[in-house]
Scaffold this motif. Structure first.
Motif, PDB file in Angstrom:
ATOM      1  N   GLY A 159     -11.324  24.152  -9.492  1.00  0.00           N
ATOM      2  CA  GLY A 159     -10.472  22.943  -8.966  1.00  0.00           C
ATOM      3  C   GLY A 159      -9.081  23.307  -9.063  1.00  0.00           C
ATOM      4  O   GLY A 159      -8.105  22.393  -8.384  1.00  0.00           O
ATOM      5  N   GLU A 160      -8.495  24.398  -9.874  1.00  0.00           N
ATOM      6  CA  GLU A 160      -7.042  24.534  -9.869  1.00  0.00           C
ATOM      7  C   GLU A 160      -6.377  25.244  -8.715  1.00  0.00           C
ATOM      8  O   GLU A 160      -5.199  24.874  -8.317  1.00  0.00           O
ATOM      9  N   CYS A 161      -7.396  25.982  -7.719  1.00  0.00           N
ATOM     10  CA  CYS A 161      -6.863  26.597  -6.761  1.00  0.00           C
ATOM     11  C   CYS A 161      -7.677  26.567  -5.681  1.00  0.00           C
ATOM     12  O   CYS A 161      -8.785  26.494  -5.703  1.00  0.00           O
ATOM     13  N   THR A 162      -7.240  26.691  -4.218  1.00  0.00           N
ATOM     14  CA  THR A 162      -8.056  26.538  -3.194  1.00  0.00           C
ATOM     15  C   THR A 162      -7.500  27.635  -2.352  1.00  0.00           C
ATOM     16  O   THR A 162      -5.997  27.955  -2.309  1.00  0.00           O
ATOM     17  N   MET A 163      -8.231  28.271  -1.369  1.00  0.00           N
ATOM     18  CA  MET A 163      -7.529  29.056  -0.155  1.00  0.00           C
ATOM     19  C   MET A 163      -7.505  28.143   1.008  1.00  0.00           C
ATOM     20  O   MET A 163      -8.533  27.507   1.362  1.00  0.00           O
ATOM     21  N   GLN A 164      -6.554  28.053   1.506  1.00  0.00           N
ATOM     22  CA  GLN A 164      -6.256  26.868   2.606  1.00  0.00           C
ATOM     23  C   GLN A 164      -6.009  27.608   3.902  1.00  0.00           C
ATOM     24  O   GLN A 164      -5.261  28.290   3.925  1.00  0.00           O
ATOM     25  N   TRP A 165      -6.864  27.311   4.870  1.00  0.00           N
ATOM     26  CA  TRP A 165      -6.923  27.706   6.369  1.00  0.00           C
ATOM     27  C   TRP A 165      -5.857  26.427   7.048  1.00  0.00           C
ATOM     28  O   TRP A 165      -6.300  25.497   7.012  1.00  0.00           O
ATOM     29  N   PHE A 166      -4.776  27.006   7.536  1.00  0.00           N
ATOM     30  CA  PHE A 166      -3.858  25.942   7.970  1.00  0.00           C
ATOM     31  C   PHE A 166      -3.329  26.389   9.227  1.00  0.00           C
ATOM     32  O   PHE A 166      -2.854  27.537   9.649  1.00  0.00           O
ATOM     33  N   TRP A 167      -3.655  25.587  10.629  1.00  0.00           N
ATOM     34  CA  TRP A 167      -3.420  26.045  11.744  1.00  0.00           C
ATOM     35  C   TRP A 167      -2.666  24.660  12.367  1.00  0.00           C
ATOM     36  O   TRP A 167      -3.140  23.675  12.189  1.00  0.00           O
ATOM     37  N   PHE A 168      -1.474  24.839  13.108  1.00  0.00           N
ATOM     38  CA  PHE A 168      -0.611  23.763  13.938  1.00  0.00           C
ATOM     39  C   PHE A 168      -0.835  24.322  15.219  1.00  0.00           C
ATOM     40  O   PHE A 168      -0.104  25.273  15.642  1.00  0.00           O
ATOM     41  N   GLY A 169      -1.462  23.437  16.015  1.00  0.00           N
ATOM     42  CA  GLY A 169      -1.550  23.475  17.558  1.00  0.00           C
ATOM     43  C   GLY A 169       0.074  22.982  18.201  1.00  0.00           C
ATOM     44  O   GLY A 169       0.064  21.752  18.286  1.00  0.00           O
ATOM     45  N   GLU A 170       0.616  23.916  18.608  1.00  0.00           N
ATOM     46  CA  GLU A 170       2.065  23.535  18.714  1.00  0.00           C
ATOM     47  C   GLU A 170       2.202  22.541  19.982  1.00  0.00           C
ATOM     48  O   GLU A 170       2.662  21.523  20.125  1.00  0.00           O
ATOM     49  N   GLY A 171       1.352  22.981  21.226  1.00  0.00           N
ATOM     50  CA  GLY A 171       1.394  21.991  22.526  1.00  0.00           C
ATOM     51  C   GLY A 171       0.535  20.699  21.982  1.00  0.00           C
ATOM     52  O   GLY A 171       1.081  19.533  22.519  1.00  0.00           O
ATOM     53  N   ALA A 172      -0.289  20.657  21.439  1.00  0.00           N
ATOM     54  CA  ALA A 172      -1.310  19.426  21.178  1.00  0.00           C
ATOM     55  C   ALA A 172      -0.565  18.641  19.976  1.00  0.00           C
ATOM     56  O   ALA A 172      -0.671  17.463  19.633  1.00  0.00           O
ATOM     57  N   GLN A 173       0.179  19.396  19.258  1.00  0.00           N
ATOM     58  CA  GLN A 173       1.123  18.923  18.134  1.00  0.00           C
ATOM     59  C   GLN A 173       0.013  18.327  17.019  1.00  0.00           C
ATOM     60  O   GLN A 173       0.055  16.985  16.807  1.00  0.00           O
ATOM     61  N   GLN A 174      -0.943  19.214  16.903  1.00  0.00           N
ATOM     62  CA  GLN A 174      -2.160  18.834  16.043  1.00  0.00           C
ATOM     63  C   GLN A 174      -2.253  19.638  14.786  1.00  0.00           C
ATOM     64  O   GLN A 174      -2.004  21.065  15.230  1.00  0.00           O
TER      65      GLN A 174
END
Length: 186
Positions: A159-174
């Motif tokens: 619970g101390e750390c997590t591997m985070q997959w983070f993606w930002f769709g620029e056109g969709a702004q999501q």
């Protein structure tokens, strides 16, 4: 006569399709702890579309609910799926991207108490480009190498750390995000 109905159904189907998530290693999922902290509507939104953007997850306004950390999913609901990795170990990821939205993406180790990035493991400057006839294989199947130089004792408690997959769709702004809970082994 049936054309408007078929068109309406196809448009409805298109709008409810998902966008992206991590399918392996196992990512955090919503559960009772998330429901009590973020509200049942947040859990229902993820259960209805687990690959939808953060912007579609309602928050009940509680300061304890952080949709920007693991979609609000709580470690308490996911303690049974904590992964163990050794320094330098390669970790294979599989992503599902049914609706691509071009933009940057990264996989990083995040300190869950402060929601701060400890180390970036992989960066895509351009990811999930919907203008490509077919996405590159490395968008849905990729590997990261666990760091060998974390501070002594860091990420050794569940619970101390997590591997985070983070993606930002620029056109969709999501924004799309999944977390893989892990501990580093000695």
């Amino acid at each position: 006569m049936f054309t408007p109905t078929i068109l309406a159904l196809s448009l409805f189907t298109t709008t409810i399709l998902a966008h992206g998530n991590i399918t392996s290693p196992p990512a955090r999922l919503p559960g009772p702890s998330m429901s009590s902290i973020c509200g049942p509507a947040a859990v229902a939104a993820i259960n209805a579309d687990g690959t939808g953007p953060l912007e579609n997850i309602p928050s009940n306004g509680s300061p304890a609910c952080n949709i920007g950390l693991c979609k609000g999913a709580q470690f308490a609901d996911n303690a049974a799926i904590v992964q163990q990795y050794a320094p330098g170990e390669m970790v294979n990821f599989t992503a599902q991207l049914p609706i691509p939205h071009e933009g940057p993406c990264n996989v990083s180790i995040v300190d869950t108490a402060s929601n701060t990035m400890i180390e970036t493991l992989l960066v895509f400057d351009s990811y999930a480009d919907e203008n490509l006839a077919q996405l590159p294989l490395n968008n849905t199947q990729f590997s990261v190498q666990m760091p060998v130089d974390l501070k002594a004792g860091q990420c050794m408690q569940p619970g101390e750390c997590t591997m985070q997959w983070f993606w930002f769709g620029e056109g969709a702004q999501q924004t799309y995000e999944n977390c893989v809970d892990f501990v580093m082994t000695a």
